[in-house]
Scaffold this motif. Sequence first.
Motif: not given
Length: 192
Positions: A83-84, A106-108, A124-126
């Motif tokens: 993600a980073r 995690l990216l979000a 939905l989590d994003v």
Amino acid sequence: MLQEARLHRIKALLTTFSQVSTERIAQDLGVSRETVRRDVLELEADGVLRRVHGGVVLAGDSGREPPLAVRQTVRAKEKRAIARAAVQLIQPGQTLLIDAGSTTALLAEELSSMSGLTIVTNGLDVARKLAGPQASRSANDVILLGGSVGADLPATYGDLTVAEIHRYRADLALLSPVGVSAQHGASSFERH
């Protein structure tokens, strides 16, 4: 270590390796073989795993992806590093297409401090992480694609979701497929 944490860790080991020895579980958890035996019996009763000589294997349909709660704990450090690294590719003003998954969630989180983005997602989590109270005060435009919602994955899917994707032009697609084939493209466990 509490039993709930041990059970969660055993599930994560099985998600990663599909077959795990009793010795490996005892070492990884730092507990006795007897504690492992009790935990394995409980997980077997719940239908999570099946005991085999010297260890355990995943039970049930091996063609199904493990639940999101399990996937979120597996290789979390590596997923955070991905993600980073992905964030380094992103510039303000871009439109991003982001799918649902444990890595993209995690990216979000990493993207929530950025501004000036348009994010199109079926996750939905994003969407929640990018539009929620922890997100940057400066606005990102977060678009949640319509479609059917499944019980197993907090995401939209189906013909309506695919039709909505065609309405947008993304600069980057940040996806987390289960597999990638030169002949067939990205694949998933789901048949939707």
